[in-house]
Structure formats: C-alpha cells, structure tokens
Scaffold this motif. Structure first.
Motif, PDB file in Angstrom:
ATOM      1  N   GLU A  37       0.801  -1.227   0.000  1.00 47.06           N
ATOM      2  CA  GLU A  37       0.000   0.000   0.000  1.00 47.06           C
ATOM      3  C   GLU A  37       0.832   1.275   0.000  1.00 47.06           C
ATOM      4  OE1 GLU A  37      -2.660  -0.192   3.258  1.00 47.06           O
ATOM      5  OE2 GLU A  37      -3.839  -1.880   2.438  1.00 47.06           O
ATOM      6  N   ARG A  38       2.090   1.196   0.427  1.00 51.51           N
ATOM      7  CA  ARG A  38       2.930   2.395   0.492  1.00 51.51           C
ATOM      8  C   ARG A  38       3.169   2.991  -0.894  1.00 51.51           C
ATOM      9  NH1 ARG A  38       8.183   2.828   4.244  1.00 51.51           N
ATOM     10  NH2 ARG A  38       6.595   3.632   5.666  1.00 51.51           N
ATOM     11  N   VAL A  39       3.114   2.187  -1.921  1.00 47.98           N
ATOM     12  CA  VAL A  39       3.407   2.655  -3.280  1.00 47.98           C
ATOM     13  C   VAL A  39       2.135   2.557  -4.113  1.00 47.98           C
ATOM     14  CG1 VAL A  39       4.856   2.372  -5.313  1.00 47.98           C
ATOM     15  CG2 VAL A  39       5.764   1.792  -3.056  1.00 47.98           C
ATOM     16  N   ARG A  40       1.785   3.659  -4.772  1.00 48.01           N
ATOM     17  CA  ARG A  40       0.623   3.683  -5.667  1.00 48.01           C
ATOM     18  C   ARG A  40       1.050   4.133  -7.055  1.00 48.01           C
ATOM     19  NH1 ARG A  40      -3.392   7.605  -3.213  1.00 48.01           N
ATOM     20  NH2 ARG A  40      -1.673   8.304  -1.878  1.00 48.01           N
ATOM     21  N   PHE A  41       0.456   3.550  -8.058  1.00 48.22           N
ATOM     22  CA  PHE A  41       0.814   3.833  -9.453  1.00 48.22           C
ATOM     23  C   PHE A  41      -0.415   4.369 -10.184  1.00 48.22           C
ATOM     24  CE2 PHE A  41       0.993   2.778 -13.934  1.00 48.22           C
ATOM     25  CZ  PHE A  41       2.274   3.150 -14.304  1.00 48.22           C
ATOM     26  N   TYR A  42      -0.219   5.426 -10.969  1.00 44.88           N
ATOM     27  CA  TYR A  42      -1.309   6.002 -11.770  1.00 44.88           C
ATOM     28  C   TYR A  42      -0.797   6.197 -13.202  1.00 44.88           C
ATOM     29  CZ  TYR A  42      -3.565   7.021  -7.316  1.00 44.88           C
ATOM     30  OH  TYR A  42      -4.138   6.914  -6.066  1.00 44.88           O
ATOM     31  N   HIS A  43      -1.519   5.644 -14.132  1.00 44.68           N
ATOM     32  CA  HIS A  43      -1.206   5.859 -15.554  1.00 44.68           C
ATOM     33  C   HIS A  43      -2.177   6.907 -16.092  1.00 44.68           C
ATOM     34  CE1 HIS A  43      -0.111   5.242 -19.682  1.00 44.68           C
ATOM     35  NE2 HIS A  43      -1.345   4.856 -20.005  1.00 44.68           N
ATOM     36  N   LEU A  44      -1.656   8.044 -16.495  1.00 48.57           N
ATOM     37  CA  LEU A  44      -2.473   9.175 -16.936  1.00 48.57           C
ATOM     38  C   LEU A  44      -2.384   9.291 -18.450  1.00 48.57           C
ATOM     39  CD1 LEU A  44      -1.211  11.730 -14.250  1.00 48.57           C
ATOM     40  CD2 LEU A  44      -3.156  10.163 -14.090  1.00 48.57           C
ATOM     41  N   ALA A  45      -3.467   8.991 -19.130  1.00 47.25           N
ATOM     42  CA  ALA A  45      -3.453   9.051 -20.584  1.00 47.25           C
ATOM     43  C   ALA A  45      -4.885   9.172 -21.110  1.00 47.25           C
ATOM     44  CB  ALA A  45      -2.793   7.796 -21.155  1.00 47.25           C
ATOM     45  N   PRO A  46      -5.152  10.166 -21.912  1.00 47.56           N
ATOM     46  CA  PRO A  46      -4.288  11.344 -22.131  1.00 47.56           C
ATOM     47  C   PRO A  46      -4.405  12.308 -20.958  1.00 47.56           C
ATOM     48  CG  PRO A  46      -6.324  11.589 -23.357  1.00 47.56           C
ATOM     49  CD  PRO A  46      -6.405  10.232 -22.705  1.00 47.56           C
ATOM     50  N   TRP A  47      -3.362  13.102 -20.756  1.00 43.15           N
ATOM     51  CA  TRP A  47      -3.382  14.014 -19.609  1.00 43.15           C
ATOM     52  C   TRP A  47      -2.676  15.316 -20.004  1.00 43.15           C
ATOM     53  CZ3 TRP A  47      -6.456  13.356 -15.690  1.00 43.15           C
ATOM     54  CH2 TRP A  47      -6.354  14.220 -14.586  1.00 43.15           C
ATOM     55  N   PRO A  48      -3.318  16.458 -19.756  1.00 42.86           N
ATOM     56  CA  PRO A  48      -2.729  17.748 -20.149  1.00 42.86           C
ATOM     57  C   PRO A  48      -1.732  18.258 -19.102  1.00 42.86           C
ATOM     58  CG  PRO A  48      -4.864  18.113 -19.129  1.00 42.86           C
ATOM     59  CD  PRO A  48      -4.658  16.616 -19.163  1.00 42.86           C
ATOM     60  N   GLY A  49      -0.985  19.298 -19.494  1.00 45.25           N
ATOM     61  CA  GLY A  49      -0.140  20.008 -18.534  1.00 45.25           C
ATOM     62  C   GLY A  49       1.245  19.464 -18.346  1.00 45.25           C
ATOM     63  N   ALA A  50       1.628  18.448 -19.147  1.00 45.96           N
ATOM     64  CA  ALA A  50       2.975  17.878 -19.075  1.00 45.96           C
ATOM     65  C   ALA A  50       3.310  17.484 -17.636  1.00 45.96           C
ATOM     66  CB  ALA A  50       3.992  18.859 -19.652  1.00 45.96           C
ATOM     67  N   LYS A  51       4.541  17.723 -17.200  1.00 41.32           N
ATOM     68  CA  LYS A  51       4.972  17.286 -15.870  1.00 41.32           C
ATOM     69  C   LYS A  51       4.150  17.970 -14.776  1.00 41.32           C
ATOM     70  CE  LYS A  51       9.045  17.036 -12.859  1.00 41.32           C
ATOM     71  NZ  LYS A  51      10.492  17.338 -12.718  1.00 41.32           N
ATOM     72  N   ALA A  52       3.883  19.270 -14.939  1.00 42.59           N
ATOM     73  CA  ALA A  52       3.107  20.001 -13.932  1.00 42.59           C
ATOM     74  C   ALA A  52       1.707  19.430 -13.806  1.00 42.59           C
ATOM     75  CB  ALA A  52       3.057  21.488 -14.295  1.00 42.59           C
ATOM     76  N   GLY A  53       1.102  19.055 -14.931  1.00 39.55           N
ATOM     77  CA  GLY A  53      -0.232  18.457 -14.894  1.00 39.55           C
ATOM     78  C   GLY A  53      -0.241  17.154 -14.126  1.00 39.55           C
TER      79      GLY A  53
END
Length: 883
Positions: free
Chosen positions: A488-504
């Motif tokens: 549970e300490r580590v969570r993964f999120y795949h964002l696609a498509p997602w705006p804002g580049a790294k900041a987004g």
C-alpha cells in the motif's frame, strides 16, 4: 566604512584620474614659429556642401560660401600662410586669387578634371581666364590625382596639359598633382609639366606616426632623383586630427601636431616648396568616401579656431577632466555602497570589485565620448547607437558575475549554510508524500528509483508514481506491476491522455495525496536517493517559516564516459556556486527533483503552474512572495543520470532558459525594486541577475549575426562599412573572456574537481550558448513551447548525427571562419592591424559554436568499460519527447 575600505576608495579614484591623465598627457615636439608657405583652401562652412550643389545647382546660395565669407577666411590666414591652393574654378573659387591678393596672399589656382568632359571644358576656360586676369598668379595646377584614381588616362592628361600651356601667358608655369608614385611610373607626364607636384600623405600609406616623416623624406628623394631637372612642389602633406585609423596610421590631434611641426622644420632646413592640406576642417568631405578622417585635415577647426599650439605641449582631448570626473562619479556611489555593505570582506575582494566597477564606468564614458573625440562615420555611429545599449547590459552582467565571484571568494564563511541534520533531531515524523513523475522511461530504471525510496530510513512516507502519457504498455505496465507488488505504500497512476505535461501530472498527484501528508517530495524517475534524505532534511520543516527544502541535483554513472563527465561537472558548478550564493539571500531556484515542499504552502500558492515549462522554479518564486523561506542543503542526497546525447542536453537547457523568460514575463511586477511585493530586495536581485547572463547569451548571438552582416558589408561595400571600432569588439570578446575567467576561478575555489574537468565543463557550458540564446529570444516573442522531456539511458549516436544535432551552431561557426578570411582578402586588408584584429575577433566569436560541435562529437565516443566489469546489455530504444 572601515579604514581599509576608505583606502581602497581613495586608491581607485586616484587610479582612475591617473588613467585619464595618462591617456591625455601633454605631448611636446619640435616647435614651429614661422609662417606656412602654402595651405589647401576651401572656404566651406559647417553647413555648406558642394556635393549637393553639384546635384542641385539651385541650392548654391545656401550651401556654398559667400564672397564675404571667402574674404573673411583669407583675412584670417593673412600673416599665417604665404599662399593658398585651390582645386577648382567653380562654386565661387574663381574669386580666391583676387581676394587673396588683397590680403597679401598668393594664390595657386587649380582646375578640377574628371570623367565629366563637358565640365572639364568649363574648368579649363576658367583657369586660363584666371591666369590672364590675375598678374599675381604665376602657377596653375591642371587636375588632381586623376591618374592616381584612374579618372583619366596619361594620354588624356597630356592633351589637357598641352592645351592649357598653349593658352597661358609665358609667366605662368603649369603642373598636375599626383601621388608621389605616379611620377615614377609615368615619366612621359613629367615631361609635360614645368614643375612636379607630388602628394605625400603617409597617413593614406598606412604609415605609423613615428615613421611618417622619414617616409615623406624618402618620397621626396625618390621623385627628385627621377626628375632632377624639374622643380619639386609638395602639393599635399598633412595628417588628420580625428576619424578612423588606417592601417598603422592613427588619426589624432597630437599626431597631427607632431607630424606638421616635424615636417615644417624639415622643409625649412631643406628649403622645400610645399603645401599643407588643409586650412580648415571640411565636414562635407565625409560624403566623398564616407570616411570621417577626410574632414579632419585642417589646421583650423570648421569654426575657424586653431586646433593646437605650434610651440607648446599638445593635449589630445582638453576636456578629459570632464571624462575623468564623469567616470569617477558613476563608479563612486556603487563602490561606496558595496564597501559599506561588505564590511567583513577581505581586502583583495574590496580591491577587485572596486576596480571592476571603476573599469565598467570608465569603459562606458570612453565609449560614449568616442564619437566626440574620433568623429565617426555615419554608418559607425549608427552601429554604435544600436549596440551601445546592449553593451551596457553586458557590462551589468559582468558586474553581477563579479559580485558572485567576490562574495564566494573573499567573504569568508557562508551565513546561511544548511547541512543534513543528524539522527534523533525529529520529535515527530510528519507524513511525506513522494511524487515520482515519469514519461516513457525504461522500466528497470524507474524500479531502481522506487527501490532507493523504499530503502529510506524515514518511517512515515508514501510513494505516488505518476506515469504521464506513456503510449507503449510494455514500458509502463511493468512499473505498474512492480508498484502493486510493494504494498500500500506505493501507488501507481497511468495518466493518458493528460494535459499540462509534468506540472499536470504533479497536480494530479496532489489530488490523490494522503490527506494526512504534510510534505510533498518530488524525485525524477532516474534518481537513487540516500536512505537518510527525509530523516536528514524533514526536520527543517519544524520551523513554520520554511516553505521548501532543496538538495542539489547530482549524477551517477558518468565516470567512464567523457561526455557525461563534462556535463556532470557543468551541472555541479551551478549547485556548488550559484545555488550557494543565492541561498545566502534566501533566493534559491527550486528544482523539480530532490525537493521537499510544505503541502499547505503549495496549496495556498496555487499548486504547480501548468502554463510554465519550469513549473518548479515558478512555484518557488510564488512561495517566497508569500514570505516563506527556502533552505538549500549543499550535500548530495541523491544521484540521477545525465543526458546521453548533446541534443538531449541542449533541449534541457533550452527548456530551462525558455521557462526563465516565462517566469519573468509573468512575475515582472513582483520583481520591481523599491516596491513592496512580498519579495525581499535580495530575492528580487537574484531572480533578475541570475537569469541576466542568459540574456547576455541572447545578445551575444545578436552581436554575432550583426558581425557577419557587417563583415559582408566590409567586403562588398567597404566605402560604407568601416572596420568596427574596439568598443564594438568588447561585448562579444568581453563576454567570452568574462565567462571563462568567472568559470575557471570559481570552479577552482568552490567545485571539487581537477583541472581537466574544469576545462571540459567550461567547453560544455559554452557549447550551450546558442541553445540558450535562441530560447531567450523565442521566450521574449512567444507565450509557450512544448515541454521537452530529457530522455535517459538512450543509445549512442554516430558522428553524422552529432553534426546534425549542432547544425545551426556548425553553420554559424563556418560563417564566422569564412568571414574572418574574407575580410582579409581585399587589397591591403591583410596588413591593416584593425582588420586583422577584426578577423581574430570573428574567430573568437565562433568559439561557443565550435564548443557545441566538439561537445556533440564527444558525446558519440563509446563509454570506457572498467576492467573488472563486463559491458552492459544493450538498452531498448526510447521514444522521443512529445511535441
């Protein structure tokens, strides 16, 4: 101010005054107290212009001297000269013999001949009439330098001479005026004249002033030897008092005075017949060949004032005390301010920076007064008007670098130094949410980063892996599976498509952060952190005024690769020099890796700015504006990977530079001095001054492009494009030298590396000049640009790719080298020291572009494999950054 500071101030002021005095010290030479046998006479005033009258005759009443003005001039010359020489019979000059006789002055009239055959006939009719009507006229000169300038052929001149001789009274002798060498080349012309009229102008022969009289003597001897049966008349001899240098010949008031005094004494001893060119300065002559020197040959100014004393010492610029006073006053207050501020600064530092400020002030005054002293050609004045403001900016950049160098070298111990805190410092362990953004990264690399985070000795943290728009499932799926295996300490999120580049992606991370998290940590996906990163730095957040804590970016796995070694040490310079200096003013640049941010402050500030490609630095500025402090811990707490290719390295720096302009455009109001904006004076200073060197790179590129066009003009239209003066050379060469000195000196004192890495890092940093310059100009004129990721663990490229990665830089380098050769090709240019200097400058200007090519080629070299290890398996190719 302490006594040492006062002593430094006095010494700097005295040194500056001594410099200006030395530049204008009185010069003495042979005195001359007699009259002058003859001078060239043109009565034109400052606003007169015969060249315009010749094109528009209806303006003759307004642009030509009146009879009264001619008479006034001749009256003034009475008792000073015995004879006046004129060159034409038109434009009112036919009146000179009559008026000169009234004042006891002989006249030597001339007829101007050239390719305009109809006009020549008028001149010849007039000269014959003048000789018949004025009994005092016993010599005439038909034509002036027609063979020298190839306006007429020898046969044409001979026909003209014979026609005039046949029409003149027997008492009148005839000649034509030519450069001394023409009389040696064309003895057939010498047979047609009664006396030889030679022009001996060592200035136009590019002769140094110290050799000018001997050169004149040699010319006289050679022409006399070739024509022993003909009287010799030196029809023109002189030296200009201002304008541009010509080869080794330097125009100046002192040189004019010394040469004429020496010549007049020599002519008196040898009983020579001569004519000094000329009586009065003639501003209109600049239109003849666009050369300012042409209008400064008079022994009187155009206002009819004597230029120098014929007996006593001569001073080049009598107003030099005003120059010295201005330079002193400009530098005085800044020097006093810094000496009072730097009370604990060691004496060498006080002397160094005071000298630097005084040098800058003196250079500004010298540059601004050059047009007055030298009277430049119009094209040169235009160039100065365009480039002077840029030069001022570059001087400011040099002074800013000087402050950094001075404080870091001679100020002693840093007052705001932060170190990792020892175990047991914390009484409580606030939760830290670590955000790990990644895009299309090698899965194994990301897993290593996660492993290093999991190994930390801090008990209360979570890890959020944010995969941002990676398209290939075989890249992001293994990371997702690995994260699930860690609990549970580590969570993964795949964002696609997602705006804002790294900041987004980071803003999304904030939305899924644990509610009880108090601190946000950000780590790039290639980093391996020390296990005590959090336990050593989180304690600083017990001070409620701390908004974020930053550790340096540092790198690993570069030791066996020359390119990676170069750029590793180039990065190190900023974190061991720039960040340390900025930290003293609580004005560090926040970076998007190895940074810890108070979550509450980040939320108040408005999270990460998705409009800015340097969202990290922009957020740091906003938090400072809210009054929060930033702590920089110089010790390395994590190590990432450096870019694998020069293109990746260049794109990364382009992004940083472009983002800097975005930040300045968005927050310029907050950086206005003497206004309460939430930022301290030191923070405003560092956020402006820290990025000014990148603007200097932008202007460097502008200078380089301007230099190329100017060099093209020197080759194709030399009449309009003179050799650039020294102060045009200073901006580009000065910035180049200042960069090298600043880099080597501070690397020697602040960065723990040997000489080889110092030099290699300087080459790498210099190679980024074009990328930074282009980013700054693009940032000024555009609002946004795509976020360019820096790929890691990529394959080596070939030599052809290395050249293509620096196509713009290589092109600019080649153009500079071509221009450096081209300006030397025209006749006499190779022997002109100013043109040779300009050629060298063009080569020096190309060095940053050469550095880019060299660094790019080095990036193709294979890595060295340690003896005890086996080569690593080939890495999978990585997608390019999104556009």
């Amino acid at each position: 101010m302490r006594l040492s500071g006062l002593v430094v101030l006095v010494l700097i002021v005295l040194g500056n005054l001594g410099f200006w005095f030395a530049m204008n010290r009185p010069q003495s030479g042979l005195p001359w107290a007699g009259t002058i046998k003859s001078v060239s006479f043109s009565p034109s005033r400052a606003d007169d212009d015969p060249t315009i009258v010749r094109k528009m005759p209806h303006l003759d009443e307004t642009l030509l001297p009146t009879r009264a003005e001619i008479d006034e001039d001749l009256a003034m010359l009475s008792g000073v000269v015995e004879q006046v020489r004129t060159y034409s019979t038109l434009e009112g000059l036919d009146q000179v013999p009559e008026l000169a006789a009234k004042h006891g002055i002989k006249a030597l009239p001339g007829a101007w001949l050239d390719e305009r055959l109809g006009r020549n006939e008028v001149e010849l009719e007039n000269i014959i009439r003048i000789a018949r009507d004025n009994p005092g006229v016993d010599r005439v000169i038909i034509g002036n330098e027609n063979l020298t300038l190839h306006r007429l052929t020898p046969e044409q001149m001979i026909r003209y001479l014979r026609r005039v001789r046949a029409a003149l009274p027997e008492r009148v002798k005839i000649s034509t005026a030519e450069a001394w060498s023409i009389w040696l080349e064309h003895p057939e012309v010498a047979q047609e004249v009664d006396f030889i009229t030679i022009h001996t102008l060592p200035f136009w022969e590019r002769v140094n002033i110290d050799e000018a009289l001997e050169f004149t003597k040699r010319m006289v001897r050679e022409v006399k030897a070739a024509n022993p049966d003909k009287p010799l008349f030196i029809g023109e001899v002189g030296w200009p008092s201002a304008g541009r240098s010509y080869g080794n010949a330097e125009p100046s008031l002192v040189n004019q005075a010394l040469f004429l005094r020496r010549f007049l004494n020599f002519a008196h001893e040898e009983n020579l017949d001569y004519n000094i060119v000329e009586a009065f300065d003639q501003p209109w002559k600049v239109n003849l060949d666009n050369t300012a020197s042409e209008k400064h040959w008079g022994i009187f100014t155009v206002e009819r004032k004597p230029k120098f004393d014929w007996i006593g010492p001569v001073i080049e610029f009598k107003e030099w005390p005003f120059q010295a006073a201005a330079a002193t006053l400009i530098a005085f207050l800044p020097i006093v301010f810094f000496l009072m501020r730097w009370k604990d600064l060691r004496l060498p530092g006080k002397v160094f920076y005071a000298m630097l400020v005084q040098f800058a002030a003196t250079l500004v005054i010298w540059t601004m007064s050059t047009p007055v002293v030298r009277d430049l050609a119009p094209a040169t004045e235009l160039m100065m008007g365009v480039l002077l403001p840029a030069q001022l900016l570059l001087l400011i950049v040099v002074l800013i670098n000087g402050i950094e160098l001075t404080e870091l070298t001679w100020s002693g111990r840093m007052k705001r130094g932060f170190k990792p805190l020892p175990p047991g410092t914390l009484t409580r362990f606030p939760k830290v949410s670590i955000h790990l953004p990644c895009y299309n990264e090698p899965p194994d690399m990301v897993k290593l980063t996660i492993d290093s985070l999991m190994a930390m000795d801090y008990p209360n943290f979570e890890i959020i892996v944010l995969d941002n728009n990676t398209k290939k499932e075989e890249v992001w799926k293994p990371v997702e599976a690995y994260c699930k295996s860690l609990g549970e300490r580590v969570r993964f999120y795949h964002l696609a498509p997602w705006p804002g580049a790294k900041a987004g992606a980071l803003n999304f991370g904030l939305s899924v952060t644990a509610e009880d998290a108090e601190i946000i940590g950000v780590v790039d996906s290639d980093y391996q952190v020390r296990k005590d990163w959090l336990s050593a730095l989180v304690p600083y957040f017990e001070d409620p005024k701390v908004g974020h804590v930053q550790a340096p970016q540092d790198h690993r796995d570069w030791q066996n690769d020359l390119f990676k070694e170069m750029i590793n040490w180039e990065y190190a310079g900023f974190f061991d020099i720039g960040m340390v200096f900025r930290n003293e003013a609580n004005a560090i640049i926040q970076h998007g890796t190895m940074t810890l941010v108070r979550k509450e402050v980040m939320e108040k500030a408005g999270r990460w700015a998705e409009w800015c490609i340097c969202e990290d630095a922009e957020l740091g500025l906003r938090m400072m504006q809210m009054g929060y402090e930033s702590n920089y811990v110089q010790e390395r707490m994590g190590h990432g990977l450096v870019p694998d290719s020069f293109m990746a390295y260049k794109k990364q720096r382009f992004r940083w530079a472009y983002g800097a302009v975005q930040i300045l455009k968005a927050h310029w109001k907050a950086l206005i001095p003497f206004k309460n904006t939430g930022l301290t004076a030191g923070q405003k200073y560092h956020f402006v001054s820290g990025w000014l060197p990148w603007f200097a790179d932008a202007f460097y590129l502008m200078f380089c492009v301007t230099s190329l066009f100017w060099s093209l003009g020197m080759v194709l239209a030399p009449r309009y494009f003179d050799t650039p003066l020294a102060f045009f050379i200073l901006p580009t060469v000065g910035v180049f030298v200042a960069k090298i000195v600043h880099h080597i000196f501070l690397y020697t004192t602040r960065v723990k590396c040997a000489w080889k890495p110092r030099l290699l890092s300087a080459v790498a940093g210099m190679g980024l000049t074009y990328a930074i310059a282009w980013a700054m100009w693009q940032g000024v004129f555009t609002k946004s640009t795509p976020f360019m990721r820096t790929p890691k663990m990529a394959e080596k490229v070939g030599l052809k790719d290395a050249v293509m990665m620096t196509l713009e830089e290589t092109t600019l380098m080649a153009l500079h080298w071509i221009a450096a050769i081209a300006v030397l090709i025209p006749k006499h240019n190779f022997w002109d020291p100013e043109i040779r200097l300009w050629s060298v400058v063009l080569v020096v200007q190309s060095m940053p572009f050469l550095a880019a090519l060299v660094t790019s080629i080095i990036s193709t070299f294979p890595s060295r494999v340690p003896e005890e290890t086996t080569p690593a398996e080939p890495k999978a190719p990585v997608e390019a950054a999104p556009v």
